[in-house]
Design a protein around this motif. Structure first.
Motif, PDB file in Angstrom:
ATOM      1  N   ALA A  17     134.034 -48.628  14.796  1.00  0.00           N
ATOM      2  CA  ALA A  17     133.912 -47.298  15.286  1.00  0.00           C
ATOM      3  C   ALA A  17     132.844 -46.396  14.203  1.00  0.00           C
ATOM      4  O   ALA A  17     133.026 -45.356  14.273  1.00  0.00           O
ATOM      5  N   VAL A  18     132.277 -47.029  13.470  1.00  0.00           N
ATOM      6  CA  VAL A  18     131.338 -46.369  12.489  1.00  0.00           C
ATOM      7  C   VAL A  18     130.340 -45.772  13.379  1.00  0.00           C
ATOM      8  O   VAL A  18     130.186 -44.426  13.020  1.00  0.00           O
ATOM      9  N   CYS A  19     129.764 -46.011  14.544  1.00  0.00           N
ATOM     10  CA  CYS A  19     128.784 -45.358  15.112  1.00  0.00           C
ATOM     11  C   CYS A  19     129.572 -44.186  15.746  1.00  0.00           C
ATOM     12  O   CYS A  19     128.888 -43.204  15.803  1.00  0.00           O
ATOM     13  N   SER A  25     122.631 -46.271  16.007  1.00  0.00           N
ATOM     14  CA  SER A  25     121.931 -47.648  16.003  1.00  0.00           C
ATOM     15  C   SER A  25     121.671 -47.964  14.477  1.00  0.00           C
ATOM     16  O   SER A  25     121.854 -48.860  14.259  1.00  0.00           O
ATOM     17  N   VAL A  26     121.206 -47.001  13.737  1.00  0.00           N
ATOM     18  CA  VAL A  26     121.049 -47.250  12.448  1.00  0.00           C
ATOM     19  C   VAL A  26     122.272 -47.587  11.444  1.00  0.00           C
ATOM     20  O   VAL A  26     122.254 -48.483  10.669  1.00  0.00           O
ATOM     21  N   VAL A  27     123.705 -47.212  11.660  1.00  0.00           N
ATOM     22  CA  VAL A  27     124.523 -47.394  11.016  1.00  0.00           C
ATOM     23  C   VAL A  27     125.499 -48.567  11.443  1.00  0.00           C
ATOM     24  O   VAL A  27     126.332 -49.063  10.938  1.00  0.00           O
ATOM     25  N   CYS A  28     125.229 -49.038  12.760  1.00  0.00           N
ATOM     26  CA  CYS A  28     125.792 -50.234  13.094  1.00  0.00           C
ATOM     27  C   CYS A  28     125.746 -51.343  12.484  1.00  0.00           C
ATOM     28  O   CYS A  28     124.694 -51.814  12.381  1.00  0.00           O
ATOM     29  N   PRO A  29     126.859 -52.031  11.694  1.00  0.00           N
ATOM     30  CA  PRO A  29     126.548 -53.170  10.979  1.00  0.00           C
ATOM     31  C   PRO A  29     126.317 -54.522  11.654  1.00  0.00           C
ATOM     32  O   PRO A  29     125.857 -55.689  10.891  1.00  0.00           O
ATOM     33  N   HIS A  30     126.706 -54.552  13.092  1.00  0.00           N
ATOM     34  CA  HIS A  30     126.323 -55.463  13.787  1.00  0.00           C
ATOM     35  C   HIS A  30     125.357 -55.574  14.717  1.00  0.00           C
ATOM     36  O   HIS A  30     125.055 -56.528  15.795  1.00  0.00           O
TER      37      HIS A  30
END
Length: 126
Positions: free
Chosen positions: A98-100, A45-50
């Motif tokens: 796909a960063v998450c 959740s922290v890394v999701c840019p959207h």
């Protein structure tokens, strides 16, 4: 050239809530949460840019009112007794970066075809 400047609101402000009209379904693949592997660290959740990945805590009443196929597990932590934990993903808002998935230390997220998630999980988001 035909649009007058006076048609815009002063200061260039945009009304609140406009993102509800931007459900674009751009991604070919979107993340799917695997609750049995998740340690509830919320890093996804922290890394999701959207802001597509969102953790939730639910009480007993909310679990009873959840839509069919809704998945949650017992929340971890001393102060969270009686609550359930879930990760909800917005399949129409995800861009498929796909960063998450890459950042999850537990491999609790996998990428699957967007059409699968849009059909199966969008009701859980809405």
């Amino acid at each position: 050239d035909e649009l007058a400047v006076s048609a815009f609101s002063p200061g260039g402000e945009t009304p609140i809530g406009q993102s509800t009209h931007q459900k674009r379904a751009l991604a070919e693949e979107v993340p799917v949460w695997l609750p049995d592997k998740c340690t509830q660290c919320n890093l996804c959740s922290v890394v999701c840019p959207h802001a597509v990945v969102r953790p939730f805590l639910l009480d007993k009443k909310e679990m009873e009112a959840a839509p069919e196929g809704f998945v949650a597990r017992k929340a971890k932590g001393g102060d969270l007794g009686g609550l359930n934990y879930t990760i909800q993903l917005a399949p129409f808002d995800c861009t498929g970066c796909a960063v998450c998935v890459e950042m999850c230390p537990d491999d609790a997220l996998i990428m699957e075809p967007a059409s699968h998630s849009q059909e199966k999980f969008n009701d859980h988001w809405e």
